[in-house]
Design an enzyme around this catalytic site. Structure first.
Site, short mmCIF file in Angstrom:
data_model
loop_
_atom_site.label_atom_id
_atom_site.label_comp_id
_atom_site.label_asym_id
_atom_site.label_seq_id
_atom_site.Cartn_x
_atom_site.Cartn_y
_atom_site.Cartn_z
CD GLU A 278 15.70 -5.66 1.93
OE1 GLU A 278 15.10 -5.03 2.81
OE2 GLU A 278 15.88 -5.21 0.78
CD1 TRP A 281 18.38 -2.24 1.56
CD2 TRP A 281 18.23 -0.08 2.13
NE1 TRP A 281 18.31 -1.49 0.41
CE2 TRP A 281 18.22 -0.17 0.73
CE3 TRP A 281 18.15 1.18 2.73
CZ2 TRP A 281 18.13 0.95 -0.10
CZ3 TRP A 281 18.06 2.31 1.91
CH2 TRP A 281 18.05 2.19 0.53
CD1 TRP A 310 4.06 18.16 5.59
CD2 TRP A 310 3.47 16.68 4.03
NE1 TRP A 310 5.19 17.47 5.22
CE2 TRP A 310 4.85 16.56 4.27
CE3 TRP A 310 2.88 15.85 3.08
CZ2 TRP A 310 5.67 15.63 3.59
CZ3 TRP A 310 3.67 14.92 2.41
CH2 TRP A 310 5.05 14.83 2.67
CG ASN A 345 9.88 -3.99 2.88
OD1 ASN A 345 9.83 -3.09 3.71
ND2 ASN A 345 10.68 -3.94 1.83
CD1 TRP A 363 7.38 13.36 5.93
CD2 TRP A 363 8.00 12.04 7.63
NE1 TRP A 363 8.38 14.02 6.63
CE2 TRP A 363 8.78 13.23 7.68
CE3 TRP A 363 8.21 11.06 8.59
CZ2 TRP A 363 9.75 13.46 8.66
CZ3 TRP A 363 9.18 11.30 9.57
CH2 TRP A 363 9.94 12.48 9.60
CD1 TRP A 386 6.75 4.98 8.08
CD2 TRP A 386 5.48 6.25 6.75
NE1 TRP A 386 5.49 4.43 8.06
CE2 TRP A 386 4.67 5.19 7.25
CE3 TRP A 386 4.89 7.18 5.90
CZ2 TRP A 386 3.33 5.03 6.93
CZ3 TRP A 386 3.55 7.03 5.56
CH2 TRP A 386 2.78 5.96 6.07
#
Length: 481
Positions: A278, A281, A310, A345, A363, A386
């Site tokens: 993590e 990341w 969208w 998360n 988004w 996102w």
């Protein structure tokens, strides 16, 4: 005189720029208040409040080292060069020290400040600090930035095997200077102070950050892999806000995890290995920010997805923002965000996929809303998450993998404990009904709780069709900025 310009590095220990400045001579610290810039960046009021509270603690610990903390105002970053130059002239500063920050605006600001100072013969030193590896140093064989996390991680592992980033020694006390610290303001206009309940969840200061890290590394890290996806369990480290503000460093986190795992980061305890991943990341998304600046400019990482149709659906967007979607796991997660400045998360992915796939809403609407409410708001991580969920980003979820919020809820909150905590109006439902009250029978479902705003299966088909209709990547070209 040396000047440390503090930004997202609000700590005394393991602070590269602070120690470097102090080693060179008498040091003064400065923090710039930039409310107009913060508003432009959608920084949350609870995050700004968290910065101020941490600054107050830091001012006290720096005071013990006789390092005064000055507060200056540069409402917009365009004003930073002039404000810092004036301060340097007043104090006869020889060099300014900063820890690198990433993102288009941050890089431009620092370049402008460096130019202004150097024109007057004042040195500008910047240091790698909020990352383990310098962006541009972890590249593919062809010399480009990685776009896939697993390949990026592999190179990080190779680098860590060769040399582990070491912790920086905290500076010693210096001789007192005849300069008083400035008071840190209690609040900033335009950023309302959050309620005490939220503030109590996030005590300020390095001591608290270190306590959380120690507790996690000693007790919780072994269960991290098995418990981190269950929002009703205390399975995560709760350090993200402290990392985002730099109250603790990724090096300190890495060392604590390694210590709990006999120095291993690829083998040994699966919890420690998962948590180190993590941290990587977080690293990956910051490297993406530098390597692909378009993501700093509200652009999709995958250019072909810019053509997505969208939907403009303000009422559905408002229902999502206000926790009125009629899908309990979504609404419970959104209430957690609104009341605590933080969201689990796993649920960040679930609510993001619901907005971008089931509601087919851009988004960027979700990204902005999160930034305006998250105490741990971080451009790189928030944008990365996102875009992953919306299938527009690096390493993205394939567009046809769409989380079903009800099955996610049944899997990760099987007893409905998380839902019932945040949606007490559903407390009377049994553990089967609580995930989908609309199926509980009764003509009107549950009193005080709305029916779902969307049909999950037809909205899923709508999303699949929208993605299938995109032009292929080849025809768009991999436009790099």
């Amino acid at each position: 005189m040396q000047l440390i310009w503090l930004r997202s590095d609000l700590r005394q220990h393991d602070n590269t720029a602070l120690t470097a400045a102090a080693e060179r001579g008498p040091t003064v610290a400065v923090y710039l208040l930039s409310p107009e810039q913060w508003q432009e960046h959608d920084d949350a009021p609870c995050k700004v409040d968290f910065w101020l509270r941490n600054l107050r603690k830091l001012s006290k610990t720096l005071g013990e080292l006789n390092i005064p903390l000055l507060i200056r105002s540069a409402p917009h970053w365009d004003q930073a060069p002039a404000v810092l130059l004036e301060l340097c002239r007043d104090l006869q500063v020889e060099a300014v020290h900063v820890n690198e920050e990433y993102g288009v605006h941050e890089s431009r600001r620092d370049a402008a400040v460096a130019r202004a100072l150097q024109a007057e013969g004042i040195a500008f030193h910047s240091y790698l600090d909020q990352l383990l590896f310098k962006p541009g140093s972890v590249l593919t064989k062809t010399g480009t930035y990685f776009q896939v996390f697993s390949q990026f991680r592999k190179v990080c592992y190779e680098r860590l095997h060769r040399s582990m980033p070491s912790l920086i020694k905290a500076p010693s006390a210096q001789a007192p200077l005849n300069i008083a610290s400035d008071p840190v303001p209690d609040s900033i206009k335009g950023f309302p102070t959050p309620g005490q309940a939220l503030r109590n969840l996030w005590p300020a200061g390095e001591t608290e950050a270190q306590r959380r890290l120690d507790t996690f590394a000693d007790v919780q890290i072994d269960y991290y892999k098995s418990e981190r996806d269950f929002p009703a369990k205390p399975g995560t480290s709760q350090l993200s806000a402290y990392l985002a503000a730099g109250v603790i460093s990724p090096r300190q986190c890495l060392h604590a995890a390694l210590q709990s795992n006999q120095g291993e980061f690829e083998s040994g305890k699966v919890g420690a290995v998962t948590w180190i991943n993590e941290l990587l990341w977080r690293e990956f998304y910051k490297h993406i920010l530098v390597g692909y600046p378009r993501v700093s400019r509200h652009r999709a990482f995958r250019p072909e997805t810019e053509a997505l149709a969208w939907r403009d659906a303000p009422q559905e967007l408002a229902a999502w923002q206000e926790a009125r979607t009629g899908l309990p796991i979504i609404d419970a997660a959104m209430r957690q965000l609104l009341e605590t400045g933080w969201m689990h998360n796993r649920l960040r992915m679930v609510v993001a996929m619901f907005l971008t796939k089931n509601l087919l809403i851009d988004w960027r609407e979700g990204e902005r809303f999160f930034m305006r409410h998250l105490i741990d708001g971080d451009l790189a991580a928030n944008n990365g998450g996102w875009q992953w969920s919306a299938s527009t980003g690096t390493d993205a979820a394939p567009y046809f993998r769409i989380f079903n919020p009800i099955s996610q809820s049944e899997k990760f909150d099987s007893e409905g404990l998380f839902i019932k905590h945040w949606l007490p109006e559903l407390a009377g439902l049994n553990k089967k009904e609580v995930h989908n009250p609309a199926s509980a029978g009764g003509l009107f479902g549950v009193a005080d709780y709305p029916p779902p705003i969307v049909n999950l299966s037809t909205s899923r088909e709508r999303a699949l069709t929208a993605f299938k209709n995109l032009p292929s990547r080849a025809s768009v070209g991999e436009g790099h900025e």
